[in-house]
Write a protein that holds these residues in place. Structure first.
Motif, PDB file in Angstrom:
ATOM      1  N   VAL A 166     -14.536  -4.231 -52.708  1.00  0.00           N
ATOM      2  CA  VAL A 166     -13.627  -3.982 -51.587  1.00  0.00           C
ATOM      3  C   VAL A 166     -12.271  -4.616 -51.867  1.00  0.00           C
ATOM      4  N   ILE A 167     -12.293  -5.831 -52.374  1.00  0.00           N
ATOM      5  CA  ILE A 167     -11.049  -6.565 -52.637  1.00  0.00           C
ATOM      6  C   ILE A 167     -10.287  -5.972 -53.816  1.00  0.00           C
ATOM      7  N   GLU A 168     -10.999  -5.608 -54.875  1.00  0.00           N
ATOM      8  CA  GLU A 168     -10.348  -5.129 -56.098  1.00  0.00           C
ATOM      9  C   GLU A 168     -10.124  -3.623 -56.142  1.00  0.00           C
ATOM     10  N   GLY A 169     -10.811  -2.889 -55.267  1.00  0.00           N
ATOM     11  CA  GLY A 169     -10.754  -1.429 -55.309  1.00  0.00           C
ATOM     12  C   GLY A 169      -9.492  -0.855 -54.687  1.00  0.00           C
ATOM     13  N   ASN A 170      -9.425   0.473 -54.702  1.00  0.00           N
ATOM     14  CA  ASN A 170      -8.255   1.149 -54.141  1.00  0.00           C
ATOM     15  C   ASN A 170      -8.493   1.536 -52.678  1.00  0.00           C
ATOM     16  N   GLN A 171      -7.431   1.941 -52.020  1.00  0.00           N
ATOM     17  CA  GLN A 171      -7.478   2.261 -50.592  1.00  0.00           C
ATOM     18  C   GLN A 171      -8.409   3.437 -50.301  1.00  0.00           C
ATOM     19  N   ALA A 172      -8.428   4.442 -51.153  1.00  0.00           N
ATOM     20  CA  ALA A 172      -9.279   5.617 -50.925  1.00  0.00           C
ATOM     21  C   ALA A 172     -10.757   5.227 -50.936  1.00  0.00           C
ATOM     22  N   ASP A 173     -11.164   4.403 -51.891  1.00  0.00           N
ATOM     23  CA  ASP A 173     -12.551   3.953 -51.959  1.00  0.00           C
ATOM     24  C   ASP A 173     -12.898   3.071 -50.758  1.00  0.00           C
ATOM     25  N   TYR A 174     -11.959   2.225 -50.365  1.00  0.00           N
ATOM     26  CA  TYR A 174     -12.195   1.353 -49.212  1.00  0.00           C
ATOM     27  C   TYR A 174     -12.405   2.179 -47.945  1.00  0.00           C
ATOM     28  N   THR A 175     -11.560   3.159 -47.742  1.00  0.00           N
ATOM     29  CA  THR A 175     -11.676   4.014 -46.558  1.00  0.00           C
ATOM     30  C   THR A 175     -13.007   4.759 -46.558  1.00  0.00           C
ATOM     31  N   LEU A 176     -13.393   5.278 -47.712  1.00  0.00           N
ATOM     32  CA  LEU A 176     -14.671   5.972 -47.834  1.00  0.00           C
ATOM     33  C   LEU A 176     -15.835   5.003 -47.607  1.00  0.00           C
ATOM     34  N   ALA A 177     -15.758   3.811 -48.178  1.00  0.00           N
ATOM     35  CA  ALA A 177     -16.817   2.815 -48.015  1.00  0.00           C
ATOM     36  C   ALA A 177     -16.975   2.419 -46.550  1.00  0.00           C
ATOM     37  N   GLN A 178     -15.879   2.257 -45.863  1.00  0.00           N
ATOM     38  CA  GLN A 178     -15.939   1.880 -44.448  1.00  0.00           C
ATOM     39  C   GLN A 178     -16.573   3.001 -43.625  1.00  0.00           C
ATOM     40  N   ALA A 179     -16.187   4.236 -43.891  1.00  0.00           N
ATOM     41  CA  ALA A 179     -16.773   5.378 -43.181  1.00  0.00           C
ATOM     42  C   ALA A 179     -18.264   5.518 -43.500  1.00  0.00           C
ATOM     43  N   GLU A 180     -18.626   5.332 -44.748  1.00  0.00           N
ATOM     44  CA  GLU A 180     -20.037   5.406 -45.145  1.00  0.00           C
ATOM     45  C   GLU A 180     -20.846   4.281 -44.502  1.00  0.00           C
ATOM     46  N   ALA A 181     -20.261   3.104 -44.417  1.00  0.00           N
ATOM     47  CA  ALA A 181     -20.949   1.974 -43.795  1.00  0.00           C
ATOM     48  C   ALA A 181     -21.256   2.282 -42.332  1.00  0.00           C
ATOM     49  N   ILE A 182     -20.287   2.823 -41.622  1.00  0.00           N
ATOM     50  CA  ILE A 182     -20.482   3.173 -40.207  1.00  0.00           C
ATOM     51  C   ILE A 182     -21.519   4.282 -40.072  1.00  0.00           C
ATOM     52  N   ARG A 204     -24.380  -5.510 -34.043  1.00  0.00           N
ATOM     53  CA  ARG A 204     -23.033  -6.099 -34.020  1.00  0.00           C
ATOM     54  C   ARG A 204     -22.176  -5.745 -35.231  1.00  0.00           C
ATOM     55  N   LEU A 205     -22.800  -5.315 -36.316  1.00  0.00           N
ATOM     56  CA  LEU A 205     -22.033  -5.103 -37.542  1.00  0.00           C
ATOM     57  C   LEU A 205     -21.071  -3.924 -37.438  1.00  0.00           C
ATOM     58  N   GLY A 206     -21.482  -2.822 -36.830  1.00  0.00           N
ATOM     59  CA  GLY A 206     -20.584  -1.663 -36.690  1.00  0.00           C
ATOM     60  C   GLY A 206     -19.289  -2.017 -35.972  1.00  0.00           C
ATOM     61  N   PRO A 207     -19.380  -2.612 -34.773  1.00  0.00           N
ATOM     62  CA  PRO A 207     -18.152  -3.024 -34.098  1.00  0.00           C
ATOM     63  C   PRO A 207     -17.319  -4.021 -34.909  1.00  0.00           C
ATOM     64  N   ALA A 208     -17.982  -4.919 -35.636  1.00  0.00           N
ATOM     65  CA  ALA A 208     -17.243  -5.881 -36.469  1.00  0.00           C
ATOM     66  C   ALA A 208     -16.464  -5.161 -37.562  1.00  0.00           C
ATOM     67  N   ILE A 209     -17.062  -4.124 -38.145  1.00  0.00           N
ATOM     68  CA  ILE A 209     -16.360  -3.338 -39.170  1.00  0.00           C
ATOM     69  C   ILE A 209     -15.170  -2.620 -38.558  1.00  0.00           C
ATOM     70  N   LEU A 210     -15.352  -2.022 -37.396  1.00  0.00           N
ATOM     71  CA  LEU A 210     -14.261  -1.282 -36.759  1.00  0.00           C
ATOM     72  C   LEU A 210     -13.122  -2.193 -36.321  1.00  0.00           C
ATOM     73  N   ILE A 211     -13.452  -3.384 -35.873  1.00  0.00           N
ATOM     74  CA  ILE A 211     -12.426  -4.318 -35.387  1.00  0.00           C
ATOM     75  C   ILE A 211     -11.738  -5.049 -36.534  1.00  0.00           C
ATOM     76  N   ASN A 212     -12.526  -5.559 -37.477  1.00  0.00           N
ATOM     77  CA  ASN A 212     -11.991  -6.433 -38.523  1.00  0.00           C
ATOM     78  C   ASN A 212     -11.839  -5.785 -39.887  1.00  0.00           C
ATOM     79  N   GLY A 213     -12.524  -4.670 -40.113  1.00  0.00           N
ATOM     80  CA  GLY A 213     -12.529  -4.037 -41.425  1.00  0.00           C
ATOM     81  C   GLY A 213     -13.791  -4.391 -42.184  1.00  0.00           C
ATOM     82  N   LEU A 214     -14.131  -3.561 -43.148  1.00  0.00           N
ATOM     83  CA  LEU A 214     -15.353  -3.740 -43.918  1.00  0.00           C
ATOM     84  C   LEU A 214     -15.380  -5.062 -44.669  1.00  0.00           C
ATOM     85  N   GLY A 215     -14.300  -5.417 -45.325  1.00  0.00           N
ATOM     86  CA  GLY A 215     -14.260  -6.644 -46.114  1.00  0.00           C
ATOM     87  C   GLY A 215     -14.535  -7.874 -45.289  1.00  0.00           C
TER      88      GLY A 215
END
Length: 142
Positions: free
Chosen positions: A105-121, A38-49
């Motif tokens: 995730v909250i304090e970081g920049n958009q580029a790191d967040y996007t990379l983190a989300q892709a890496e998580a998936i 369930r975590l992958g779809p939750a990340i895609l729908i709601n975001g990593l944070g």
């Protein structure tokens, strides 16, 4: 020299092999597999944070039940990959937990967040396959 994809797969497998065995572990493992699914779809729908925050909330402050421990283990495993030393998205934190990941995730920049989300998936893709192979289907709750 191993590729990033090989490192990712190796870490995902290591986490599955590290799941507890023996008395009482069947419930934790079955819940864990369900939450991985369930975590992958939750990340895609709601975001990593929000997905990580949801896992932390489900784990509670002091996980005691199999369900809570499974949520805690999943967020710890994902955090371990994203916050690993040297080449993690949010490096320089040994034994990072979900709270540290959420803070980054909250304090970081958009580029790191996007990379983190892709890496998580990408990590979850491997992790899900290894969980399916290691944890019997009949053990997974609906």
């Amino acid at each position: 020299m191993k590729t990033l994809a090989q490192d990712r797969a190796s870490d995902a497998l290591r986490c599955v092999k590290a799941l507890p065995e023996g008395d009482g572990s069947a419930a934790l493992c079955s819940r864990y597999r369900a939450y991985v699914e369930r975590l992958g779809p939750a990340i895609l729908i709601n975001g990593l944070g929000q997905a990580v925050a949801g896992e932390l909330a489900a784990a509670g402050a002091k996980p005691e039940s199999a369900e809570e421990k499974a949520h805690q283990k999943l967020v710890a495993n994902l955090s371990g990959w994203l916050c690993r030393d040297n080449d993690g998205v949010y490096p320089h934190r040994k034994n990072a937990d979900g709270k540290y990941l959420l803070q980054q995730v909250i304090e970081g920049n958009q580029a790191d967040y996007t990379l983190a989300q892709a890496e998580a998936i990408a990590w979850l893709t491997w992790h899900k396959k290894f969980c399916r192979a290691a944890i019997p289907t009949e053990a997974v709750p609906e």
